[in-house]
Design an enzyme around this catalytic site. Sequence first.
Site, PDB file in Angstrom:
ATOM      1  CD1 TRP A   1      -2.085  -2.061   2.063  1.00 62.91           C
ATOM      2  CD2 TRP A   1      -3.057  -1.524   0.029  1.00 62.91           C
ATOM      3  NE1 TRP A   1      -3.214  -3.086   1.614  1.00 62.91           N
ATOM      4  CE2 TRP A   1      -3.616  -2.557   0.387  1.00 62.91           C
ATOM      5  CE3 TRP A   1      -3.171  -0.972  -1.087  1.00 62.91           C
ATOM      6  CZ2 TRP A   1      -4.613  -3.432  -0.608  1.00 62.91           C
ATOM      7  CZ3 TRP A   1      -4.179  -1.372  -1.990  1.00 62.91           C
ATOM      8  CH2 TRP A   1      -4.996  -2.550  -1.507  1.00 62.91           C
TER       9      TRP A   1
ATOM     10  CG  ASP B   1      -3.080   3.988   4.165  1.00 64.13           C
ATOM     11  OD1 ASP B   1      -4.222   3.614   4.854  1.00 64.13           O
ATOM     12  OD2 ASP B   1      -2.850   3.115   3.457  1.00 64.13           O
TER      13      ASP B   1
ATOM     14  CE  LYS C   1      -8.904  -3.197   3.794  1.00 66.99           C
ATOM     15  NZ  LYS C   1      -7.785  -2.480   3.395  1.00 66.99           N
TER      16      LYS C   1
HETATM   17  C1  LIG Z   1      -7.163  -1.785   2.115  1.00 64.55           C
HETATM   18  C2  LIG Z   1      -6.089  -0.869   2.205  1.00 64.55           C
HETATM   19  C3  LIG Z   1      -6.101   0.172   1.209  1.00 64.55           C
HETATM   20  C4  LIG Z   1      -6.854   0.337   0.071  1.00 64.55           C
HETATM   21  O1  LIG Z   1      -8.121   0.521   0.159  1.00 64.55           O
HETATM   22  P1  LIG Z   1      -9.082   0.773  -0.832  1.00 64.55           P
HETATM   23  O2  LIG Z   1     -10.255   1.295  -0.049  1.00 64.55           O
HETATM   24  O3  LIG Z   1      -9.543  -0.659  -1.433  1.00 64.55           O
HETATM   25  O4  LIG Z   1      -8.753   1.803  -1.856  1.00 64.55           O
HETATM   26  C5  LIG Z   1      -4.994   1.039   1.538  1.00 64.55           C
HETATM   27  N1  LIG Z   1      -4.431   0.835   2.493  1.00 64.55           N
HETATM   28  C6  LIG Z   1      -4.309   0.034   3.491  1.00 64.55           C
HETATM   29  C7  LIG Z   1      -3.286  -0.039   4.583  1.00 64.55           C
HETATM   30  C8  LIG Z   1      -5.342  -0.918   3.430  1.00 64.55           C
HETATM   31  O5  LIG Z   1      -5.280  -1.986   4.207  1.00 64.55           O
END
Ligand SMILES: *Cc1c(COP(=O)(O)O)cnc(C)c1O
Length: 359
Positions: free
Chosen positions: A100, A171, A195
């Site tokens: 990511w 993030d 998540k």
């Molecule tokens: C799942 C995830 C993403 C991507 O998320 P989307 O909403 O599918 O674009 C980005 N960063 C992390 C750490 C993730 O776990």
Amino acid sequence: MEIYNFSAGPARLPKEVMAIAQEEFCNYQNSGSGIVELSHRGKFFAPVMERAQANIRELMNISDDYEVCFVQGGGNMQFAMIPMNLLNGGTADYIDTGVWSNKAAKEAKFFGTVNIAASSRETKYDHIPAQSEWNLTPNAAYMYITSNNTIAGSEYLPLPKAPEGVPLIADMSSDIMSRVVNVNDFGLIYAGIQKNLGPSGAAIVIIRKDLLERTPDNVPTILRYNTYTENDSMYNTPPSFTIYMLALVTDYLKKLGGIAEVEKMNIAKADKLYGFLDSTDFYSTPVAKQDRSRMNVVFRTPSDEMDAKFVKEATAQGLTDLKGHRLVGGCRASIYNAMPMEGVDALISFMKEFARVNG
Ligand SMILES: *Cc1c(COP(=O)(O)O)cnc(C)c1O
């Protein structure tokens, strides 16, 4: 049979929350309509939006120096929106700790210079590079981290700080509200809701107000952070069901006693599962001990064939979605806030029995 879903996202939500959503689905507060049928400008949705924001502010102890908003497009949209609004031809430092952060760095290159200040890519992202080895740019536009690496199974414990004057951007898609965080250490925090906090459909963005002024004039309206902060995240139609679920989940987290309490439970769950992994020769985890994620526990059996057998037999026992990410293989148990200790116990019992029969 009780089903424990270990999916990395969208992921299990608290049962209590799912029950409330079910009960209210067709008739929200005697309106005669469900929340998905009601106008986002009407009298029923406005308090939901307010409550979701107020709950986040309260749970994360967010000061008035920050705005909280909801942006569609998930985590990936933030990979682009961050540099689009905040880089403007400058240089940003990215700490590359997984798929990511790597993707995020790629997007930033469209808008300026990216310095990969540290990376664990060479060793398949099996650790977080030590801060003493980071090669930071003086006066960078910002410094970017992924606080929890959902696929690799690593997490910053503790979280780093950026040099004085450099906004730290994180993030937190897969560990937001799983641990106590000092928001004042950050310029911007974002997290896809799917998540740990609700269904898919949007990301939470927490942004320090002074950063809103950085956006260049040529960024389109819908991609500017201030479009969201100035219009209460309702410049266009927001993902109302996602925000409604987020309000319910954050109500629930408050009822549990807040993030400090939730963090204790998460530590207990992770300690138990890693403790078991360390006690056997049958299972192994590739992640450096000090960097092991409390949210996504990545592990392997002795072979790829055995991994597949493990996932199949676990599913038959009601322990679902244990397959590792398609990029790395193996197995992964995501144990976000909503996974109860009983789920971890059930997984460990199964793992013990599986190792006994197949070891
Ligand atoms: C799942 C995830 C993403 C991507 O998320 P989307 O909403 O599918 O674009 C980005 N960063 C992390 C750490 C993730 O776990």
